[in-house]
Design a protein around this motif. Sequence first.
Motif, PDB file in Angstrom:
ATOM      1  N   ARG A  13      43.837 -48.657 205.806  1.00 34.20           N
ATOM      2  CA  ARG A  13      43.015 -48.698 207.026  1.00 34.20           C
ATOM      3  C   ARG A  13      41.889 -49.714 206.881  1.00 34.20           C
ATOM      4  O   ARG A  13      41.613 -50.491 207.811  1.00 34.20           O
ATOM      5  CB  ARG A  13      42.444 -47.314 207.314  1.00 34.20           C
ATOM      6  CG  ARG A  13      43.449 -46.299 207.845  1.00 34.20           C
ATOM      7  CD  ARG A  13      42.752 -45.050 208.358  1.00 34.20           C
ATOM      8  NE  ARG A  13      42.074 -44.327 207.274  1.00 34.20           N
ATOM      9  CZ  ARG A  13      42.641 -43.347 206.571  1.00 34.20           C
ATOM     10  NH1 ARG A  13      43.891 -42.993 206.830  1.00 34.20           N
ATOM     11  NH2 ARG A  13      41.969 -42.738 205.623  1.00 34.20           N
ATOM     12  N   ASP A  14      41.231 -49.722 205.737  1.00 36.93           N
ATOM     13  CA  ASP A  14      40.109 -50.634 205.538  1.00 36.93           C
ATOM     14  C   ASP A  14      40.567 -52.096 205.563  1.00 36.93           C
ATOM     15  O   ASP A  14      39.869 -52.970 206.089  1.00 36.93           O
ATOM     16  CB  ASP A  14      39.419 -50.350 204.199  1.00 36.93           C
ATOM     17  CG  ASP A  14      38.652 -49.037 204.211  1.00 36.93           C
ATOM     18  OD1 ASP A  14      38.398 -48.507 205.310  1.00 36.93           O
ATOM     19  OD2 ASP A  14      38.317 -48.534 203.115  1.00 36.93           O
ATOM     20  N   TRP A  35      43.434 -53.406 206.969  1.00 39.71           N
ATOM     21  CA  TRP A  35      44.245 -53.897 208.077  1.00 39.71           C
ATOM     22  C   TRP A  35      43.818 -53.386 209.445  1.00 39.71           C
ATOM     23  O   TRP A  35      44.495 -53.686 210.450  1.00 39.71           O
ATOM     24  CB  TRP A  35      45.714 -53.547 207.832  1.00 39.71           C
ATOM     25  CG  TRP A  35      46.263 -54.255 206.647  1.00 39.71           C
ATOM     26  CD1 TRP A  35      46.396 -53.766 205.382  1.00 39.71           C
ATOM     27  CD2 TRP A  35      46.696 -55.613 206.597  1.00 39.71           C
ATOM     28  NE1 TRP A  35      46.900 -54.726 204.543  1.00 39.71           N
ATOM     29  CE2 TRP A  35      47.094 -55.874 205.259  1.00 39.71           C
ATOM     30  CE3 TRP A  35      46.802 -56.635 207.533  1.00 39.71           C
ATOM     31  CZ2 TRP A  35      47.593 -57.102 204.851  1.00 39.71           C
ATOM     32  CZ3 TRP A  35      47.283 -57.862 207.131  1.00 39.71           C
ATOM     33  CH2 TRP A  35      47.674 -58.089 205.800  1.00 39.71           C
ATOM     34  N   ARG A  36      42.712 -52.658 209.529  1.00 38.44           N
ATOM     35  CA  ARG A  36      42.341 -52.041 210.805  1.00 38.44           C
ATOM     36  C   ARG A  36      42.202 -53.062 211.939  1.00 38.44           C
ATOM     37  O   ARG A  36      42.524 -52.759 213.095  1.00 38.44           O
ATOM     38  CB  ARG A  36      41.064 -51.226 210.656  1.00 38.44           C
ATOM     39  CG  ARG A  36      39.796 -52.005 210.387  1.00 38.44           C
ATOM     40  CD  ARG A  36      38.559 -51.116 210.468  1.00 38.44           C
ATOM     41  NE  ARG A  36      38.403 -50.242 209.313  1.00 38.44           N
ATOM     42  CZ  ARG A  36      38.567 -48.920 209.347  1.00 38.44           C
ATOM     43  NH1 ARG A  36      38.903 -48.330 210.473  1.00 38.44           N
ATOM     44  NH2 ARG A  36      38.403 -48.208 208.254  1.00 38.44           N
ATOM     45  N   ASP A  37      41.762 -54.283 211.633  1.00 38.47           N
ATOM     46  CA  ASP A  37      41.585 -55.282 212.692  1.00 38.47           C
ATOM     47  C   ASP A  37      42.912 -55.768 213.255  1.00 38.47           C
ATOM     48  O   ASP A  37      42.943 -56.343 214.355  1.00 38.47           O
ATOM     49  CB  ASP A  37      40.790 -56.479 212.152  1.00 38.47           C
ATOM     50  CG  ASP A  37      39.342 -56.130 211.817  1.00 38.47           C
ATOM     51  OD1 ASP A  37      38.880 -55.065 212.293  1.00 38.47           O
ATOM     52  OD2 ASP A  37      38.706 -56.898 211.073  1.00 38.47           O
ATOM     53  N   LYS A  38      44.014 -55.552 212.517  1.00 35.80           N
ATOM     54  CA  LYS A  38      45.328 -56.013 212.970  1.00 35.80           C
ATOM     55  C   LYS A  38      46.130 -54.908 213.669  1.00 35.80           C
ATOM     56  O   LYS A  38      47.164 -55.189 214.278  1.00 35.80           O
ATOM     57  CB  LYS A  38      46.143 -56.518 211.772  1.00 35.80           C
ATOM     58  CG  LYS A  38      45.522 -57.693 211.031  1.00 35.80           C
ATOM     59  CD  LYS A  38      45.643 -58.964 211.824  1.00 35.80           C
ATOM     60  CE  LYS A  38      45.185 -60.154 210.996  1.00 35.80           C
ATOM     61  NZ  LYS A  38      45.278 -61.433 211.741  1.00 35.80           N
ATOM     62  N   THR A  75      47.112 -52.692 216.401  1.00 34.92           N
ATOM     63  CA  THR A  75      46.927 -52.698 217.852  1.00 34.92           C
ATOM     64  C   THR A  75      47.755 -51.632 218.559  1.00 34.92           C
ATOM     65  O   THR A  75      47.812 -51.612 219.788  1.00 34.92           O
ATOM     66  CB  THR A  75      47.300 -54.081 218.404  1.00 34.92           C
ATOM     67  OG1 THR A  75      48.642 -54.401 217.997  1.00 34.92           O
ATOM     68  CG2 THR A  75      46.348 -55.149 217.885  1.00 34.92           C
TER      69      THR A  75
END
Length: 334
Positions: free
Chosen positions: A201-202, A204-207, A209
């Motif tokens: 989560r830390d 890849w959270r920005d990816k 969707t």
Amino acid sequence: MRAPGFWQRPAGVLSTALAPLGALYAAGTARRLAKGKAARVGVPVICVGNLSAGGTGKTPTVIALAERLSARGVQAHVVSRGHGGTVAGPHRVVEAKDRADQVGDEPLLLAAFLPVWVAKDRLAGAQAAVAAGAEAILLDDGFQNPALHKDLSIVVVDAARGFGNGRVIPAGPLREPVATGLARADLLLSIGPEAAQARFRDGWRDKITVPHLTGHLAPLPTGLPFEGLPVLAFAGIGYPEKFFATLRAMGVDLKHGEALSDHQPLTEALMARLEQDAVRLGAQLVTTEKDAVRLPRRFRQKVLTVPVRLRIDDWGPLDAGLNRVLTGKGRPSR
């Protein structure tokens, strides 16, 4: 084939040098997906795929979905390419008759749970399944295959490895960029223990969707006395260390873990060598369900199998997706 170690490290000199080839690979995938119009077969198609090369946990996910659909009274059939097999198909797998070198180890394992079709042509395989009475298709892999319309697409990722260095083959482990793949997906399922989930989560959270589900693999109780048992384990899966970690968590005395290549043939010579090593160590041979179907006949009674099942933490988003496709409401716009 074992994945190169640099695929899991932050982009360095080698992956940067290979990045132009990765761009060509990604462009080829995009062109293939853009060809023609995906065909429908008259029943819901639920795709269990991935963005990364190698094992991510697709087979346990297919088993979990098969059980979920069966509980709803839906007869699902699996359609698989049959990696490692020679049969072109469409061919319905017969567990008691077919061999792993003919149909692939994953289809042979899945055939113990529900009807399975092996077909290099996924559309032809799905059509054969529907003609045989399938009320839903579980597409094992095939997320990057353009021939068959998918009503629900689940991308599976190993939480510990994530999407590696984020680059496309050969610069990294990806079949296509994360953003491109997730744009076609309905759900993302990461599989692994909580510590690995937190790192995923830390990182890849920005990816991410799409709705993100989490789950872990848990050993199925067999009644066998594994606690303290001296073991020589071998695994020819995408990430053998995951199996060895499961054994350690079960309390076995892991004398040696033999990491084989994914789908590696278990030849008589290899198994004889492992048997000799086990005797020398005073250990019991142990392997995975997927490897067990590839064992030479004379070794099947000598090797213990540890089955694992996927435990999903919250079925809500996945149940919502199943409800949508099973009631024919179509895929929501995004």
